[in-house]
Design an enzyme around this catalytic site. Sequence first.
Site, PDB file in Angstrom:
ATOM      1  N   THR A 442    -106.600  56.698  17.510  1.00  0.00           N
ATOM      2  CA  THR A 442    -106.225  58.107  17.471  1.00  0.00           C
ATOM      3  C   THR A 442    -104.906  58.303  16.743  1.00  0.00           C
ATOM      4  O   THR A 442    -104.062  57.397  16.704  1.00  0.00           O
ATOM      5  CB  THR A 442    -106.090  58.658  18.905  1.00  0.00           C
ATOM      6  OG1 THR A 442    -105.546  59.973  18.860  1.00  0.00           O
ATOM      7  CG2 THR A 442    -105.180  57.786  19.748  1.00  0.00           C
ATOM      8  N   TYR A 485    -101.962  58.570  27.457  1.00  0.00           N
ATOM      9  CA  TYR A 485    -103.102  58.433  26.544  1.00  0.00           C
ATOM     10  C   TYR A 485    -102.686  57.733  25.258  1.00  0.00           C
ATOM     11  O   TYR A 485    -103.366  56.805  24.794  1.00  0.00           O
ATOM     12  CB  TYR A 485    -103.682  59.813  26.231  1.00  0.00           C
ATOM     13  CG  TYR A 485    -104.753  59.794  25.168  1.00  0.00           C
ATOM     14  CD1 TYR A 485    -106.017  59.293  25.433  1.00  0.00           C
ATOM     15  CD2 TYR A 485    -104.486  60.275  23.886  1.00  0.00           C
ATOM     16  CE1 TYR A 485    -107.007  59.271  24.452  1.00  0.00           C
ATOM     17  CE2 TYR A 485    -105.463  60.255  22.904  1.00  0.00           C
ATOM     18  CZ  TYR A 485    -106.717  59.753  23.187  1.00  0.00           C
ATOM     19  OH  TYR A 485    -107.687  59.722  22.214  1.00  0.00           O
TER      20      TYR A 485
END
Length: 666
Positions: A442, A485
């Site tokens: 990501t 995250y």
Amino acid sequence: MTTPPGFGFAEWFRPGEYARTEQAVDAIAATGARYLRTHLSWAEYHKDGGEAWYDWLLPKLGARFDLLPCIHYTPPSLSRTGTASGAPRRLQDYADFVDHSLTRYGRHFRHVELWNEPNNLLDWDWHQDRDWLLFSEMIGAAAYWAKQRGFGTVLGGPCPFDPHWLELMGQRGVLAHVDALGIHGFPGTWDSARSNWDGWPSLIARAREIAARFNAHAEIWITEAGYATWRHDGAEQARGFLDALSAPAERLYWYGWQDIADTVPVQEGLRFDQRHYHMGVVDTAGYPKLLARLLTRGGVESVASTLQLAAPRLTQSAHPMLIAGGAGFIGSNLAESFLRDGHDVVLLDNLSRPGVEQNLAWLKDRHGARVSWHPADIRDEPVMREILADAGAVFHLAAQVAVTTSLEAPVADFEVNARGTLNLLEAVRRSGRRTPVIFASTNKVYGNLADLEMIEHDDRYVPADNAVAAQGIGEARPLDFCTPYGCSKGVADQYVLDYAKSFGLPTAVLRMSCIYGPRQFGTEDQGWVAHFLIRALRGEPITIYGDGKQVRDILHVDDAVAAYRALLADIDQVQGQAFNLGGGPANSVSLRMVLREIARLVGHEPAVSFSGTRQGDQAYFVADTAKLSAATGWAARIGWRRGIADLHAWLGTRHTPRREPARLIA
């Protein structure tokens, strides 16, 4: 053909759990459950506030379900042992409390259960009653009186099942006064671990044989059956539910509804066993596991039809493409691409993302046996080794995907994203084969990019650095993990790259920007383009976190699939490297720009409100994809307006305006 009995849940509500009870009642009802079994603790009733608690609880439950209260636990002040599991000094006191309960609450239920698991030392102290004489006299009197008052009676189920104890209850005359025998069973959690489980039909047949000699009219109710998901195997819980539901019993209570927090003692004096804390069909936060989600979506039929999609074996192909997270948005599109080209594909997915079972059914309907689904979790290391042993290539897209969820549950986020990735890499390494692994990372590994100076325009932010504005963020940008995250995905990102250096595995990483397109079930926390479109199509309001001028380079999923396939085709040249993947400057848009385009597509301006910026959000991220293009020849081919129109066409047949706007959950 016999009709399966209705099902219910067994759930203990502790005094003071008003909010949890309210939430659970609505959620349980949404599954189609007809029955609810809960305890009416004699001991708790006599504590401060106990009477008020049950005055509130039992009418609340009885209004929504066919309620079965289980009356058990002796007030310590009345107990021969000074504990809740001891026999009362005056046995008639129990029958008197049952009578009191029927008078006070009897309008809310038709049956009453008399005690729970009497051969369990923590529920009934049989050390002080080795031949169950006290228990038989106490329960027999209570059952007789309840019957006289017109109530059905249920004998508390022994756990594990004990035919000798049940025979004794018959000889003592207890069975003559009961309408149903309760039995318990936990195959796969406790029973099979002790090698004493030979199936529901066998257990029920033994119970019926004994009952027939003392009370031929007594029914058999499974008052507790369950499966602990401490190994994160939600599909096995769903299978256990279907197996219990098909058993030849008149009623099923599945234990339980919600996981118990590990700070709550299961029973006084019980040694910690993590299985006790994972028996629910929703977790401690109320998030549904697979069984609860499927029941809520389509009832028992939805559970059965989804589990029928699971593969009994790996695949016919010797070295299939394996996609972890393969039922998800990108995974299902990637699978379709390979299947369309004649490859066999294995999908590894625990279906934790709501809606993705629809993607799975779509793939199976189109490609049949050439696509195999294994409902495993990447945290289950032994299962991972088995499934990955013969894969031809592995695409790792399985993840916890929301920044907000990582802030609420950072340990779970780590276990899935970091430890799960390490499990996958180790499974591939231990196979002894040089299986390619391509990992979905990501742009959050670059942090919130707070050091980038921005120029604010009417509808978007633009970097003050002309080179960044023209090209985007490149892979030379230092990693700067931000939020749990970002940390968990960043750790996984680096492990994937290191396994190429340390062990020679052909691995590569794609650090993705915002991907969108068909088969995406966007939510407020992840998949924002689809989420905006779904809300607009339904006529529901949209909440923007921040000012809406944040910029992203959105990429259509077809282009993302092409990038994954390009890396696999050139894996020998690109192994050990990370590449940014996004739409690039040509597809850079602000949230406000996307909202304007959505308004044009749906024919009206969606209702929009604004809230505070969320932690870790980037004001600007546009990927510089030059490195990926140079290495593989890949380029984004679908412009953002055409791509959103494609997503709109796919979503348009699935979402229609609602009569009233849905309430956004803060």
